[in-house]
Structure formats: structure tokens, C-alpha cells
Design a protein around this motif. Structure first.
Motif, PDB file in Angstrom:
ATOM      1  N   ALA A 186      29.995  16.756 -23.560  1.00 31.05           N
ATOM      2  CA  ALA A 186      30.033  15.371 -22.829  1.00 31.05           C
ATOM      3  C   ALA A 186      29.108  15.196 -21.699  1.00 31.05           C
ATOM      4  CB  ALA A 186      31.258  14.756 -22.615  1.00 31.05           C
ATOM      5  N   PRO A 187      29.089  16.130 -20.598  1.00 31.93           N
ATOM      6  CA  PRO A 187      28.204  15.722 -19.585  1.00 31.93           C
ATOM      7  C   PRO A 187      26.623  15.869 -20.047  1.00 31.93           C
ATOM      8  CG  PRO A 187      29.379  17.775 -19.280  1.00 31.93           C
ATOM      9  CD  PRO A 187      30.088  17.030 -20.470  1.00 31.93           C
ATOM     10  N   GLN A 188      26.589  16.815 -20.903  1.00 30.65           N
ATOM     11  CA  GLN A 188      24.950  16.985 -21.272  1.00 30.65           C
ATOM     12  C   GLN A 188      24.570  15.745 -22.024  1.00 30.65           C
ATOM     13  OE1 GLN A 188      24.297  21.407 -22.896  1.00 30.65           O
ATOM     14  NE2 GLN A 188      26.426  21.312 -23.204  1.00 30.65           N
ATOM     15  N   ILE A 189      25.445  15.130 -22.944  1.00 24.57           N
ATOM     16  CA  ILE A 189      24.894  14.045 -23.716  1.00 24.57           C
ATOM     17  C   ILE A 189      24.792  12.801 -22.742  1.00 24.57           C
ATOM     18  CG2 ILE A 189      25.704  12.608 -25.798  1.00 24.57           C
ATOM     19  CD1 ILE A 189      25.211  15.454 -26.811  1.00 24.57           C
ATOM     20  N   ASP A 190      25.620  12.854 -21.724  1.00 22.58           N
ATOM     21  CA  ASP A 190      25.597  11.588 -20.981  1.00 22.58           C
ATOM     22  C   ASP A 190      24.304  11.788 -20.228  1.00 22.58           C
ATOM     23  OD1 ASP A 190      28.117  10.758 -21.411  1.00 22.58           O
ATOM     24  OD2 ASP A 190      29.099  11.625 -19.836  1.00 22.58           O
ATOM     25  N   ARG A 191      23.869  12.923 -19.710  1.00 27.74           N
ATOM     26  CA  ARG A 191      22.587  12.908 -18.959  1.00 27.74           C
ATOM     27  C   ARG A 191      21.308  12.643 -19.987  1.00 27.74           C
ATOM     28  NH1 ARG A 191      23.317  17.659 -17.963  1.00 27.74           N
ATOM     29  NH2 ARG A 191      21.911  19.034 -19.371  1.00 27.74           N
ATOM     30  N   LEU A 192      21.576  13.121 -21.128  1.00 26.97           N
ATOM     31  CA  LEU A 192      20.212  12.788 -22.040  1.00 26.97           C
ATOM     32  C   LEU A 192      20.230  11.384 -22.446  1.00 26.97           C
ATOM     33  CD1 LEU A 192      20.374  16.227 -24.540  1.00 26.97           C
ATOM     34  CD2 LEU A 192      18.666  15.403 -22.507  1.00 26.97           C
ATOM     35  N   HIS A 193      21.604  10.748 -22.783  1.00 25.87           N
ATOM     36  CA  HIS A 193      21.577   9.551 -23.180  1.00 25.87           C
ATOM     37  C   HIS A 193      21.105   8.476 -22.195  1.00 25.87           C
ATOM     38  CE1 HIS A 193      23.074   5.601 -24.665  1.00 25.87           C
ATOM     39  NE2 HIS A 193      23.978   5.412 -23.455  1.00 25.87           N
ATOM     40  N   ALA A 194      21.402   8.931 -20.743  1.00 26.52           N
ATOM     41  CA  ALA A 194      20.720   8.112 -19.749  1.00 26.52           C
ATOM     42  C   ALA A 194      19.131   8.346 -19.702  1.00 26.52           C
ATOM     43  CB  ALA A 194      21.409   8.609 -18.311  1.00 26.52           C
ATOM     44  N   ARG A 195      18.774   9.428 -19.935  1.00 28.76           N
ATOM     45  CA  ARG A 195      17.360   9.657 -19.984  1.00 28.76           C
ATOM     46  C   ARG A 195      16.587   8.572 -21.017  1.00 28.76           C
ATOM     47  NH1 ARG A 195      15.726  15.742 -20.252  1.00 28.76           N
ATOM     48  NH2 ARG A 195      16.530  15.737 -18.166  1.00 28.76           N
ATOM     49  N   TYR A 196      17.008   8.857 -22.166  1.00 24.11           N
ATOM     50  CA  TYR A 196      16.737   8.348 -23.312  1.00 24.11           C
ATOM     51  C   TYR A 196      16.636   6.781 -23.033  1.00 24.11           C
ATOM     52  CZ  TYR A 196      16.944  12.571 -25.465  1.00 24.11           C
ATOM     53  OH  TYR A 196      16.842  14.037 -25.710  1.00 24.11           O
ATOM     54  N   LEU A 197      17.651   6.103 -22.571  1.00 22.04           N
ATOM     55  CA  LEU A 197      17.804   5.009 -22.162  1.00 22.04           C
ATOM     56  C   LEU A 197      16.484   4.391 -21.271  1.00 22.04           C
ATOM     57  CD1 LEU A 197      21.366   3.903 -21.677  1.00 22.04           C
ATOM     58  CD2 LEU A 197      20.062   3.308 -23.562  1.00 22.04           C
ATOM     59  N   GLN A 198      16.225   5.286 -20.316  1.00 24.86           N
ATOM     60  CA  GLN A 198      15.213   5.149 -19.369  1.00 24.86           C
ATOM     61  C   GLN A 198      13.724   5.113 -20.159  1.00 24.86           C
ATOM     62  OE1 GLN A 198      15.665   7.866 -16.343  1.00 24.86           O
ATOM     63  NE2 GLN A 198      16.746   6.525 -15.014  1.00 24.86           N
ATOM     64  N   LEU A 199      13.724   5.927 -21.191  1.00 26.74           N
ATOM     65  CA  LEU A 199      12.420   6.246 -21.734  1.00 26.74           C
ATOM     66  C   LEU A 199      12.051   5.005 -22.599  1.00 26.74           C
ATOM     67  CD1 LEU A 199      12.563   9.678 -23.111  1.00 26.74           C
ATOM     68  CD2 LEU A 199      11.020   8.994 -21.246  1.00 26.74           C
ATOM     69  N   ARG A 200      13.020   4.168 -23.123  1.00 23.03           N
ATOM     70  CA  ARG A 200      12.996   2.688 -23.750  1.00 23.03           C
ATOM     71  C   ARG A 200      12.008   1.808 -23.022  1.00 23.03           C
ATOM     72  NH1 ARG A 200      17.962  -0.140 -25.380  1.00 23.03           N
ATOM     73  NH2 ARG A 200      18.147  -0.041 -23.067  1.00 23.03           N
ATOM     74  N   THR A 201      11.846   1.791 -21.955  1.00 25.51           N
ATOM     75  CA  THR A 201      11.078   1.029 -20.779  1.00 25.51           C
ATOM     76  C   THR A 201       9.729   1.262 -20.608  1.00 25.51           C
ATOM     77  OG1 THR A 201      11.841   2.049 -18.942  1.00 25.51           O
ATOM     78  CG2 THR A 201      13.369   0.216 -19.808  1.00 25.51           C
TER      79      THR A 201
END
Length: 201
Positions: A186-201
Motif C-alpha cells: 500500500a505505501p509503495q502504491i500510494d507513493r507512485l500514485h501521487a507521482r503519476y498524478l503529478q506527471l499528468r500536468t
């Protein structure tokens, strides 16, 4: 329209790709599962079945008209030419199905779950990042033996036909360690999910 961020997710058999994909989906990603697309293509009435029967013979379809997976697996592992014919039938159809599914996706970003992403050689140009689900070979073998009721030799044969662990790690931009079970994911997924949300912009 801005193209949706595309991420490639891969990992060897038994690494936990499906579990990781489910965790990303729970956070709002759209998952395009190429295994599921391949299964649909080789189900009764599936789009690849006429070509498979034409290439290999009617004995490679079961009584319902689906691919006889056990027979095909045996052939593909023993005959590289037959494996190449099967891939030539399936891979373009899988690619087209995956791109259509991605075009219809509504999630925050798209994750292509592709077991043979590294082996295919063509996915790198379609995704912004590759994330590999990694675990030790001993963990892989134990999981697949328990899940699929296969012998260790059978599991090792499947692993030998896939990219090596080192090859997947070398191709990956991001790595998820799945040696320690779902709580550690879970913490690994949370970290990557946040990164991928940032990459959308």
C-alpha cells in the motif's frame, strides 16, 4: 484532447501484478489488462480463434470452441516456430484491443498490465513509465506452485520463457517490492500514485 498518461505494469509470473493493478484501480487508475484481452480473444467465439484453428488445426479448440490452453502451452514451450505463429496471431489483436480500451478509459491515468512488456519490445514507446513488480524467484515459485498446482520444474520452465528478473529491473523506471505481502504494497502504491498524478500536468 490531451493524451491520458499511460503507465506500463509488468512482472514475472507469481510476482503479484494483478494484486498491484487492483490497488492502483482502487486509487482511480484505469487498468487495461492484456491477459484479459488475450483470454477474450481465445474464448468461445473469440476473435483470434478462427486464425488459431486455421494455423494449428481444430484439435487446438476445445468442445466449446475455446483455445485448448494445455495443448497449446505444451506445443508453444516445445516448438519456438509454433510459439512465433501464435504470437503473430495474438499480439496485433491484443495491441488493438488494449488501445481501444485505453481510448475508452475514464480513470486518472491508464495502466497497461502487460506480463510480457519487456519481451515484446514495442511497449516502451507507448508508455511514459514502466513499473515492475519484483520479488525473489523463490517467492515466485512458491506462489505459482500453490496457485496453479504446478511442479517446481513447470514453474521454472515458464519463468525461463519470460524476461529475467534482471532484465525487468533494468527496463523499469519504478519498482514495487512484493516480497512481503499485501500490507507492504500500500505505501509503495500510494507513493507512485501521487507521482503519476503529478506527471499528468
Amino acid at each position: 484532447m490531451t493524451a491520458r498518461l499511460a503507465i506500463g505494469l509488468t512482472g514475472g509470473i507469481g510476482s503479484g501484478k494483478s494484486t498491484v493493478a487492483d490497488l492502483f484501480a482502487a486509487r482511480g487508475a484505469s487498468i487495461v489488462d492484456t491477459d484479459a484481452i488475450a483470454h477474450d480473444l481465445t474464448a468461445p467465439g473469440g476473435g483470434a480463434m478462427p486464425a488459431i484453428v486455421a494455423a494449428f488445426g481444430p484439435e487446438f479448440a476445445d468442445a466449446n470452441g475455446a483455445l485448448d490452453r494445455a495443448r497449446m502451452r505444451t506445443l508453444a514451450f516445445s516448438d519456438p516456430a509454433a510459439k512465433a505463429v501464435l504470437e503473430a496471431i495474438l499480439h496485433p489483436r491484443i495491441r488493438d484491443g488494449a488501445l481501444a480500451a485505453a481510448a475508452a478509459a475514464t480513470g486518472a491515468y491508464v495502466i497497461y498490465a502487460v506480463p510480457l512488456l519487456v519481451e515484446s519490445g514495442t511497449w516502451r514507446s507507448r508508455v511514459a513509465r514502466i513499473v515492475a513488480v519484483d520479488c525473489s524467484e523463490a517467492v515466485q515459485i512458491a506462489r505459482v506452485m500453490a496457485r496453479n498446482k504446478l511442479s517446481e520444474a513447470q514453474v521454472r520452465a515458464i519463468m525461463a520463457a519470460q524476461a529475467s528478473r534482471a532484465e525487468r529491473l533494468a527496463a523499469a523506471d519504478d519498482v514495487i517490492d512484493n516480497n512481503d505481502g499485501i500490507d507492504a504494497l500500500a505505501p509503495q502504491i500510494d507513493r507512485l500514485h501521487a507521482r503519476y498524478l503529478q506527471l499528468r500536468t
